[in-house]
Every structure is written in C-alpha cells, then in structure tokens.
Design a protein around this motif. Sequence first.
Motif, PDB file in Angstrom:
ATOM      1  N   PHE A 190     -15.596   0.310   2.587  1.00 65.19           N
ATOM      2  CA  PHE A 190     -16.428   1.402   2.060  1.00 65.19           C
ATOM      3  C   PHE A 190     -16.197   1.643   0.567  1.00 65.19           C
ATOM      4  O   PHE A 190     -17.111   2.041  -0.161  1.00 65.19           O
ATOM      5  CB  PHE A 190     -16.155   2.690   2.844  1.00 65.19           C
ATOM      6  N   LEU A 191     -14.957   1.430   0.113  1.00 65.09           N
ATOM      7  CA  LEU A 191     -14.625   1.720  -1.304  1.00 65.09           C
ATOM      8  C   LEU A 191     -14.859   0.514  -2.220  1.00 65.09           C
ATOM      9  O   LEU A 191     -14.620   0.591  -3.415  1.00 65.09           O
ATOM     10  CB  LEU A 191     -13.172   2.193  -1.419  1.00 65.09           C
ATOM     11  N   GLY A 192     -15.286  -0.591  -1.613  1.00 68.96           N
ATOM     12  CA  GLY A 192     -15.611  -1.777  -2.412  1.00 68.96           C
ATOM     13  C   GLY A 192     -14.402  -2.428  -3.062  1.00 68.96           C
ATOM     14  O   GLY A 192     -14.485  -2.931  -4.187  1.00 68.96           O
ATOM     15  N   TRP A 193     -13.259  -2.409  -2.369  1.00 64.64           N
ATOM     16  CA  TRP A 193     -12.049  -3.024  -2.926  1.00 64.64           C
ATOM     17  C   TRP A 193     -12.187  -4.537  -2.931  1.00 64.64           C
ATOM     18  O   TRP A 193     -13.064  -5.116  -2.278  1.00 64.64           O
ATOM     19  CB  TRP A 193     -10.810  -2.596  -2.125  1.00 64.64           C
ATOM     20  N   VAL A 194     -11.249  -5.175  -3.603  1.00 64.36           N
ATOM     21  CA  VAL A 194     -11.349  -6.610  -3.870  1.00 64.36           C
ATOM     22  C   VAL A 194     -11.351  -7.458  -2.599  1.00 64.36           C
ATOM     23  O   VAL A 194     -12.020  -8.486  -2.520  1.00 64.36           O
ATOM     24  CB  VAL A 194     -10.232  -7.055  -4.862  1.00 64.36           C
ATOM     25  N   ILE A 219       0.642   1.681   3.468  1.00 62.76           N
ATOM     26  CA  ILE A 219      -0.020   0.371   3.617  1.00 62.76           C
ATOM     27  C   ILE A 219      -1.030   0.144   2.493  1.00 62.76           C
ATOM     28  O   ILE A 219      -1.101  -0.944   1.903  1.00 62.76           O
ATOM     29  CB  ILE A 219      -0.694   0.286   5.015  1.00 62.76           C
ATOM     30  N   LEU A 220      -1.829   1.188   2.182  1.00 64.70           N
ATOM     31  CA  LEU A 220      -2.827   1.039   1.117  1.00 64.70           C
ATOM     32  C   LEU A 220      -2.159   0.909  -0.259  1.00 64.70           C
ATOM     33  O   LEU A 220      -2.684   0.237  -1.155  1.00 64.70           O
ATOM     34  CB  LEU A 220      -3.810   2.213   1.148  1.00 64.70           C
ATOM     35  N   TRP A 221      -0.981   1.542  -0.409  1.00 69.09           N
ATOM     36  CA  TRP A 221      -0.241   1.383  -1.679  1.00 69.09           C
ATOM     37  C   TRP A 221       0.187  -0.076  -1.857  1.00 69.09           C
ATOM     38  O   TRP A 221       0.014  -0.658  -2.934  1.00 69.09           O
ATOM     39  CB  TRP A 221       1.006   2.277  -1.694  1.00 69.09           C
ATOM     40  N   ILE A 222       0.699  -0.682  -0.771  1.00 67.40           N
ATOM     41  CA  ILE A 222       1.160  -2.084  -0.890  1.00 67.40           C
ATOM     42  C   ILE A 222      -0.038  -3.024  -1.086  1.00 67.40           C
ATOM     43  O   ILE A 222       0.066  -4.050  -1.754  1.00 67.40           O
ATOM     44  CB  ILE A 222       2.037  -2.485   0.317  1.00 67.40           C
ATOM     45  N   TYR A 223      -1.198  -2.644  -0.520  1.00 61.59           N
ATOM     46  CA  TYR A 223      -2.445  -3.402  -0.741  1.00 61.59           C
ATOM     47  C   TYR A 223      -2.765  -3.421  -2.234  1.00 61.59           C
ATOM     48  O   TYR A 223      -2.988  -4.490  -2.828  1.00 61.59           O
ATOM     49  CB  TYR A 223      -3.559  -2.728   0.077  1.00 61.59           C
ATOM     50  N   GLN A 224      -2.811  -2.212  -2.837  1.00 65.42           N
ATOM     51  CA  GLN A 224      -3.172  -2.112  -4.260  1.00 65.42           C
ATOM     52  C   GLN A 224      -2.106  -2.750  -5.153  1.00 65.42           C
ATOM     53  O   GLN A 224      -2.423  -3.405  -6.156  1.00 65.42           O
ATOM     54  CB  GLN A 224      -3.366  -0.632  -4.649  1.00 65.42           C
ATOM     55  N   TYR A 225      -0.855  -2.583  -4.772  1.00 65.78           N
ATOM     56  CA  TYR A 225       0.263  -3.171  -5.540  1.00 65.78           C
ATOM     57  C   TYR A 225       0.114  -4.690  -5.572  1.00 65.78           C
ATOM     58  O   TYR A 225       0.262  -5.336  -6.615  1.00 65.78           O
ATOM     59  CB  TYR A 225       1.583  -2.773  -4.883  1.00 65.78           C
TER      60      TYR A 225
END
Length: 835
Positions: free
Chosen positions: A650-654, A720-726
């Motif tokens: 939904f947020l259009g992440w990579v 989990i989302l922090w480690i995704y973005q990291y």
Amino acid sequence: MNYNIPEDLKGLTETEVATSRKKYGYNRLDAVKKESWVDLLVNILKEPMLILLICVSFIYVLTADYGEALFMFAAIVGVTAISFYQDNRSKKALEELEKLNEPLSKVIRDSKIIEIPTFEIAVGDLCITEEGKLINADGRIVHSNDFSVNESSLTGESFSVFKDSKSEDNKVYGGTITVSGLAVFEVENIGKETKVGRIGQSILGIKTEASPLQIQIRNFVKGMAVVGVIIFLAVCIFSFVKTGDFVTSLLSGLTLAMSVLPEEIPVAFTTFMALGAWKLMREGIIIKRSSIVETLGSVSVICTDKTGTITENSMQLKHLYDYRSDRIYEEAEFGTTALHELIDYSMWSSEPVPFDPMEITLHKIYEQTRKPDQRKDYQLFHEYPLEGKPPMMTHLFENEQKNRIIAAKGAPEAIISVSSLSEEEKNKIRKLIKDFGEQGYRVLGVARSQFEGNDFPDKQQDFKFDFLGLTVFYDPPKKGIKEVFKHIYDAGIQVKVITGDNADTTKAIALQAGIENNAPAINGSEITTSSEEDLLKLSEKATLFTRMFPEAKLEVVKALKKQGHVVAMLGDGVNDGPALKAAHIGVAMGNKGTEIAKSAAALVITNDDLDKLVAGIAAGRRIYANIKKAVQYIISIHIPIILTVSLPLFLGWVFPHIFTPVHVIFLELVMGPTCSIVYENEPMEKNAMQRPPRALTDTFLSWRELMVSIIQGLVITAGILWIYQYSADLGNDEFKTRSLVFSTLIFANILLSLVNRSFYYSIFDSFKNRNFLLAGISVLVLVLLFVILYVKPVSGFFSVKALSIKELGMTLIVAVISVLWFEVYKLVKRHLGRK
C-alpha cells in the motif's frame, strides 16, 4: 449383596443371549451416527485456510510455477495432518468419556447376578433394579420386594407407584426411576422399541447448545473472516490497478487473506476442551460434555450435601436412647434386654434389603443382638415410603399367624409429632436431640403402632404411634476435608451445605470440617414460604441449609443462579436430581450416587472425593487461562504478518511483495502447533487457585487484554518494518531484505510464545513450569529456519539469502527488543499488585 431372589429365576444362557441379539439388536437408540475418519477429513478440507491453500496451489499450477505448487500441496498435506491429528485426538478422548458414561445394569444370566453395560441388555434378560436406579429397558415384573417406581418421565405424574408381578399393571419402562425396594423384570423391549425410545427419537436431533465461550470465539473468527475478505478484495484491486498483473494481484490478495484468518483459534478451543476432559477422566473425574471444562473454572458457589460428601458415610451407631427406661445406652450395652424392642422396631422400619448405611447398620445390630432372627418369618405387606417435612417412613409386616408389626422411623421431630407424648415429654426429648446434634450426631426417632383390619389410613401420620426411643449415629468428617475446604476458600469460592439433617448436627459437622459459617441455619420449610426477594437474600447470606427436600434444594440453586453465581451442586440421591439438573454443574458421586443422580449430573467423581472437584476447578481455570494465552498469541503474531504483507504494497515501498504465500504458510504451520498443542500442555500458574473465579459472562478477551495483544503485535511490526527499511537503506536486494525480515519474525514468534506463557510472572518464573513440547517445537522451528537460510536449494525456493553471524545477531536483537519489552510491563504489574 443378598437380594433374596427365587432360585427358579435363572436368566438367559450365553447362547440365548446371542440368538436374542441377532434378532433384536443392541439396547441403544442407534440413530446417533458416529463420526468416521473420512468425516473428520472432509470437515478439515472444508476449512477456509485449506480452501485458500488449494486455490493458491492451482494458480501456481496454471502459471507453470511447479516448485511453488508442490510446496503448497505439501503444505496442504501438513496442515491437514496437524488438523487430523488434533481432531482425531479430541474424538478419541470424547469416545473414552462416552465409554465411562455408559451405565452398568444388573442382570441374571446362567443363575448368576452380573453387571453388564446397559447397551448389552437383550430381550428376554432378567434385569434387577433397586432403589435409586434408572430402569434401562421395558419389561414385565417377575419378582419384587417393596417395589415402587416414579414414571413421571412418561406420565408427568410425580408420585411413585407400587407394583409387583400380580399387579394389574405389572410392566416397567425404560427411563423411569426405582423409588424404593427391588424388582426383577423380564425384558420385552429394548432400544428404539421401548416406550421412551418411541417417544424420544426426536430428542436425538437436538443439538447441544453452544457455550458462551464457543459463541464468543465463533463470532470473533467470523469477524476476522469478514475482515479477510475485505482486505483480499482491496489488495487484489489495488495491486491490479497499480501493476496490471492479475495473477500477482490475486496471489497478493490470497497471501493477505491467509495471514488474516485466525483458523487456529477454533482448533485450539476444541483441542483444549476435549483433552482437558480426557485428562480429568484419568484422574477419576468423568465429564459428560467437554464444554463443561470451561464452566468449571467459573464456579463461584459449591452446594454440597453433608453425608458421604463432607463425612465418611460410615454411620456408626454410637448410642441408643430407650424412652421406657429413660436411659442412654453406649455401644457395649446394646445387648441389654431393655433395648430389644427399640432394636427390633429400628430394624423393621428399615428396608428389608437395606441400601442406606444407617439401615445396614441397624440390620447388623439386630443380627448381633437378637436371637432367633425373625426376618424370614415376616413379610412386608404394606409400606408408607419416606415422605413428609420433616420426613418419616412406616412399614407393616405380617407372619403366617397374622401377627403384625407396624414400625416407623424418621426425623425425630416427625416421630415426636405423631407420638402420644405430653408436651413436657416432647420438650425433654427435644433437649436430648439438641444435645446429640450439637456433638455432630445424626439422630432418628423410632415408634410402633397397632392396627386391626386392612382399611389403612391414607397418610402414615394418621396412625397412633407409641414413641420407643432414639438411634444416635456418628458419621465423622472425612480425613483431610479441612484442607479441601481451605483450597476452595482460597480460590474465592463460597460453600453452602444443603442437607436433610437437622441444624444442630449440621453446625457441629460443619465446624469440625472447617466450613466458614457466621449465619443461622435455614430450614427447608423457610425456603418454600419465602418471597423471591427474601429467598435471594437468604441464599446469599446463609451457609447451612437443613431439613431440605427436593423442591427447597431446587429453589436455593435457582436463587444463587439469579444472583449471578456459577453453581456446582453435589448430590447422590434420587431427590437431588432436579437440583443437579438445574445447577450449572451437577456433580454426582460415583460410588454412592444413585443412577438417576449420575444421569442428571454433568460431572461424576468416581471415588466420591470432594478434592477431585477442586482438581476439576483448577483444571478448568488452567484450560481457560491457556485458551486466552493461545488466542492472545495468535492475535499478537498475526498483526506483524498482516502488516508486513500489506504495508509495503500500500505504501509503495521498494519490495512490495516481501512475503509470498510460501512464507505465510510456513508461519501458519509454525503457529498452529504452538497455540493448539504447546499451550494446551502449559501447566497451571502458581496463583491460579488464589484468584476469585471469573464471571461466566466475561468475554474471553476484555478490551484491555485485546489492546495488550494488539500493542504486542504492533511493537513486533515496528521492529520488523525497521529492519526492512534498514536493509533497503543499506542497498540490500529483495532476497537479503526478505531473509532479515523473515528471520526477525521467526525469532519474535519463538520469544512471544515464551513471554506469553504468563501475563503476570516473568519469563524466568515460567521456565520453572516445564513444558517439553514448547522447547521441542521452538528448537524444531530454529532448525527449519537455518535450513531455509543456509541449505541452497531450500533458500532458493524461499527466495532468501544466507545471513552472516552479525546479520543474524541483529535480527535476534531486534526480535528481543520488540518482544521482551513486555517483561518490563509485567514487572510494573507485579510491583503494583504487591502494593
């Protein structure tokens, strides 16, 4: 026991039984269909999760992605196998319970009296029924002794009917109750052909009412299913609009739908209840329906009988008071000539074949002190059964010379009121009765009468009686009963004693047994004359209810239920049937309980030990607490799965499809056994029996508890989302990012299952409660994670890359922070609790 049955009644031989069975079948209403393993399998394949998996598998087959399709089919087999194992285990546990609930019947075969399961009764069998027993087939009386039967289940008439082989109606019917005496009847109809069988076929179609917890869980799962459908459609449409790829969009929607469905919850509920009932059965607590386990944990009032439940039911005859000599005699003096008449009439007023412990004692004393034994010379030809408020009973015997004996015994108040005594003499005897009662003795009055002709009065109270004296019994409290009541009071449960005995005796025994009482005893007649408002107050304040009869017992149970209490009623007699049925949990005694008490009860204690009920309540609390832990674990772990699947899209992440159906189904395979096998095996927390009982109307998760689980899930999601973005910021590719996210979620899942073992005690305290299944499954999940990460063909299939020790350590640290913060919350909770 000697039944004095004529020698010519020999019964069927084994060959005759086989012939009868071949012709007429078994004594059961065989419209009840047993679930086969095929039925179990079909029911499992109807589950929404399996349907979703099958859909995903076919999409992979259609897109020629055979590796993914094969994994999905393997997952279908895995999920089906786990569900089948759970359902089959539950089914077997319930079948074991059914076997134990199957009543036994006495029959004469090959001239021997034997006990057989009721369904094995054959047409032509000679069945024996006795006081308090349920009649299990239709037949014709061939021999009887003082036999009366209550046929209200067929006729609606509540009074008992006397019958014998010469009566105009000499038939007995299945489903009716033997009120007094004994009868041998030849079986004429069994199963569906019985009178009650023909009437009751429609009853088989009635489904058992769902319990409050079942309804709450069903509604919760339905709600989540609706959310799943909405999210599925939203993701499908959103993804298709964005990418134009229908297959990928459909797979994304199905992945999210799988992550939303909490199908583990109903499986966990069924497993917990069935296995809980099975474990209790092994401890000697037979439960009729597994859902009763849930109610056990909510019991707030135990209504218990005195005799045989609090006391040993040994009924030792300690004293005899002879009215004529105005003397109290000790045990050593029972052979004294002055006592002959009192002993004789005490025995004659008892049943010829005694069942009651006091009557058995009176027969023994007669045998020991009276020679010659005249019992065979006299025949019982008329009887007035135990009735009245307070109760009494009268027997009329006659010998061949037409000499008559008319003997009565019963509650001393009843015998005094019908005897020709002056008021002064009555008061003197009342003083004696009170003195005996205050020492905890059980007292019966004995009287005799004379009557010419056969025009007997309708009521036994209309005879003119001569008072003979008192029989004084002592029934001591059971060993260890004080400890049992201490455990009950520690658990915040009230105790009410409901007995037919008088107030003084009940008070004395209650004091000796450690029952807390600071209110005057309430008499049965006060209950029936009280207004509804007064009855509610009386039932709440009073602890001892004395001189109780069936209607009064029923009123007390109803009043306690109206007050919002969850009532467990303990009983063993025919008269306890209505109250046992009305209570939330009717508890019958396995040894001394009558068949009707056992059939009315929801729970049977095989060895009559009240401590078993405490064990049952503890088990109910443990199971309910573990269901909550399982549900809270499921909610908490589903949130990060749902949000990790949906937010990047939904947020259009990579990397919008960080999890595919393969990853979600692996997590589902991990979570299923954790919640339904591991948490079911979780021991009881040490403070479970020091808390007050929960209200039966409480929702299985309060808003506060639900919020705690949601916050747990959101914090794990944040990690989990922090480690995704990291990972994305470091420039890692999709495979490496997926490895980090997937490993963090697996570590968080294992830690969450450990932390949620208690929402009060620390994780280190929980380790003291050994649960080998939890340790085993945690180790297995870690092994599978390392296989997925480091075994090349598997890591390629899961689209992940191997992690370095440093990266693996980082995922573990993030998981620890996102889960173990809850230990600080529990520490604060314990600190505030101590304050």
